[in-house]
Design an enzyme around this catalytic site. Structure first.
Site, mmCIF file in Angstrom:
data_model
loop_
_atom_site.group_PDB
_atom_site.id
_atom_site.type_symbol
_atom_site.label_atom_id
_atom_site.label_comp_id
_atom_site.label_asym_id
_atom_site.label_seq_id
_atom_site.Cartn_x
_atom_site.Cartn_y
_atom_site.Cartn_z
ATOM 1 C CD1 TRP A 102 -2.642 -1.962 1.462
ATOM 2 C CD2 TRP A 102 -3.163 -0.630 -0.249
ATOM 3 N NE1 TRP A 102 -3.782 -2.452 0.866
ATOM 4 C CE2 TRP A 102 -4.117 -1.658 -0.184
ATOM 5 C CE3 TRP A 102 -3.289 0.324 -1.259
ATOM 6 C CZ2 TRP A 102 -5.198 -1.755 -1.086
ATOM 7 C CZ3 TRP A 102 -4.357 0.233 -2.163
ATOM 8 C CH2 TRP A 102 -5.299 -0.812 -2.058
ATOM 9 C CG ASP A 177 -3.140 4.380 3.864
ATOM 10 O OD1 ASP A 177 -4.232 4.307 4.469
ATOM 11 O OD2 ASP A 177 -2.884 3.731 2.823
ATOM 12 C CE LYS A 201 -9.132 -2.266 3.548
ATOM 13 N NZ LYS A 201 -8.122 -1.465 2.871
HETATM 14 C C1 LIG Z 1 -7.658 -0.879 1.687
HETATM 15 C C2 LIG Z 1 -6.533 0.061 1.741
HETATM 16 C C3 LIG Z 1 -6.434 1.147 0.863
HETATM 17 C C4 LIG Z 1 -7.367 1.362 -0.318
HETATM 18 O O1 LIG Z 1 -8.603 1.757 0.005
HETATM 19 P P1 LIG Z 1 -9.689 2.005 -1.154
HETATM 20 O O2 LIG Z 1 -10.849 2.486 -0.355
HETATM 21 O O3 LIG Z 1 -9.899 0.723 -1.870
HETATM 22 O O4 LIG Z 1 -9.156 3.057 -2.037
HETATM 23 C C5 LIG Z 1 -5.370 2.020 1.016
HETATM 24 N N1 LIG Z 1 -4.465 1.843 1.989
HETATM 25 C C6 LIG Z 1 -4.533 0.797 2.846
HETATM 26 C C7 LIG Z 1 -3.500 0.648 3.890
HETATM 27 C C8 LIG Z 1 -5.562 -0.123 2.742
HETATM 28 O O5 LIG Z 1 -5.628 -1.159 3.598
#
Ligand SMILES: *Cc1c(COP(=O)(O)O)cnc(C)c1O
Length: 360
Positions: A102, A177, A201
């Site tokens: 990511w 993030d 999540k």
């Molecule tokens: C799931 C995830 C994303 C992407 O999220 P989207 O909503 O699909 O754009 C970005 N960073 C991390 C760490 C993730 O787990």
């Protein structure tokens, strides 16, 4: 029917009490005789919901007053672009720490939006070599005089099962993030300039993103961009520049209420640590499975594991499914197996999986 335990990495399970409440309120929310999806986001009932959601999130994460909280569209990846467009301008440079999939994708997106020389990357993962235990080494930036508008990193690498628990000592504002570990354990928000997360999540349905932005960051020069991704525009419009994802916002608000009611982040952190410990112990003790992440970087949320005999994986997944243990397949980029055990996954679910692994 066997009870289903959903280990999906995202969209992930939402707490059952929240889903039951949403079901009960679906066609009559707040006594209005309509669902929350069908009312104006500019009228009192929804404005009250939005306000309470922010109050609850601020309380759960202990967000200081000099931070704005935005509810936006586009999930985690929209924020990959938003941070670049809001903070880099035409000259600014940023440093991206790469610890897995990511953080790499965030850097790739940044490089698409500004000339490459504005984006520096440094790999902090030491699993280039396939036989190595996966871990990260945090760089020492003491005395580093380079000028970066921000340092970006991903504290929990959802795909790789790697979590960074130590604080990063950075001379530059830190952007994190936290899509897959927000609200999973106590963090000190004041150490970050920006925290963002896609909702699917630990917060609610996909499509919604949360951005927590320290107010001084809004002084930085921004690039022309779609207005919906401008933090300044979101600030001026209370996250309602355009029609927000109202149902996702409602569910997020309910998840915040649920988390507060069961005891908040420090309470869920204890459960999360117990869940992860139980599952890693079962994997470590098994003759059939292994985990290849160094113990200090094992994710509390995404437990990646492999079968020593890879030819058995399809059988394992089918057997697991017939026992109600679903979505254990690893990410399509890395293969293997993965159990995502976010806040909504109960100890009972993790224990069922741990027992299944032991018996397998
Ligand atoms: C799931 C995830 C994303 C992407 O999220 P989207 O909503 O699909 O754009 C970005 N960073 C991390 C760490 C993730 O787990």
């Amino acid at each position: 029917m066997t009870k289903t335990y959903n280990f999906c990495a995202g969209p992930a399970m939402i707490p059952e009490p929240v889903m039951k409440k949403a079901q009960a309120e679906l066609i009559n929310w707040n006594g209005l005789g309509t669902s929350v999806m069908e009312v104006s986001h500019r009228d009192k009932p929804f404005l009250a919901l939005a306000k309470q959601a922010e109050i609850d999130l601020r309380e759960l994460m202990n967000i200081p007053d000099n931070y704005h909280v935005f509810f936006m569209h586009g999930g985690g990846r929209a924020q990959f672009a938003a941070v670049v467009n809001n903070f880099l301008g035409e000259q600014g440079r940023a440093l991206y720490l790469i610890s897995g999939q990511w953080s790499q994708l965030a850097a790739d997106e940044a490089k698409k939006l500004v000339p490459e020389e504005q984006i520096d990357t440094v790999s902090i993962s030491n699993h280039q070599n396939k036989d190595e235990t996966k871990s990260v080494t945090l760089p020492d930036f003491t005395g580093d005089v380079r000028q970066f508008r921000y340092l970006h990193y991903c504290p929990n690498e959802t795909v790789d099962g790697i979590e960074i628990f130590d604080d990063i000592d950075s001379p530059w504002p830190i952007i994190a993030d936290m899509s897959s570990n927000i609200l999973s354990r106590d963090i000190d928000v004041s150490k970050f300039a920006v925290i963002y997360a896609g909702a699917q999540k630990n917060i609610g349905p996909s499509g919604l993103s949360i951005a927590i932005v320290r107010e001084d960051m809004l002084q930085l020069p921004s690039l022309p961009q779609p207005t919906i991704f401008s933090y300044q525009a979101q600030l001026e419009n209370n996250s309602m520049y355009n029609t927000p994802p109202t149902f996702a916002w409602y569910l997020a608000a309910e998840v915040f209420k649920w988390l507060k009611q069961i005891g908040g982040v420090s309470y869920i952190e204890k459960i999360n640590r117990d869940k992860a410990e139980l599952l890693y112990a079962a994997i470590d003790a098994s003759d059939n499975f292994y985990n290849d992440v160094a113990s200090q970087n094992r994710s509390l949320m995404n437990v990646t594991f492999h079968m020593k005999d890879k030819s058995k994986q399809a059988h394992f997944l089918t057997e697991a499914e017939s026992h109600g243990l679903v979505a254990l397949k690893g990410h399509r980029f890395v293969g293997g197996l993965r159990a995502s055990i976010y806040n909504a996954m109960s100890m009972e679910g993790v224990n069922t999986l741990a027992q299944f692994i032991k018996r397998y």
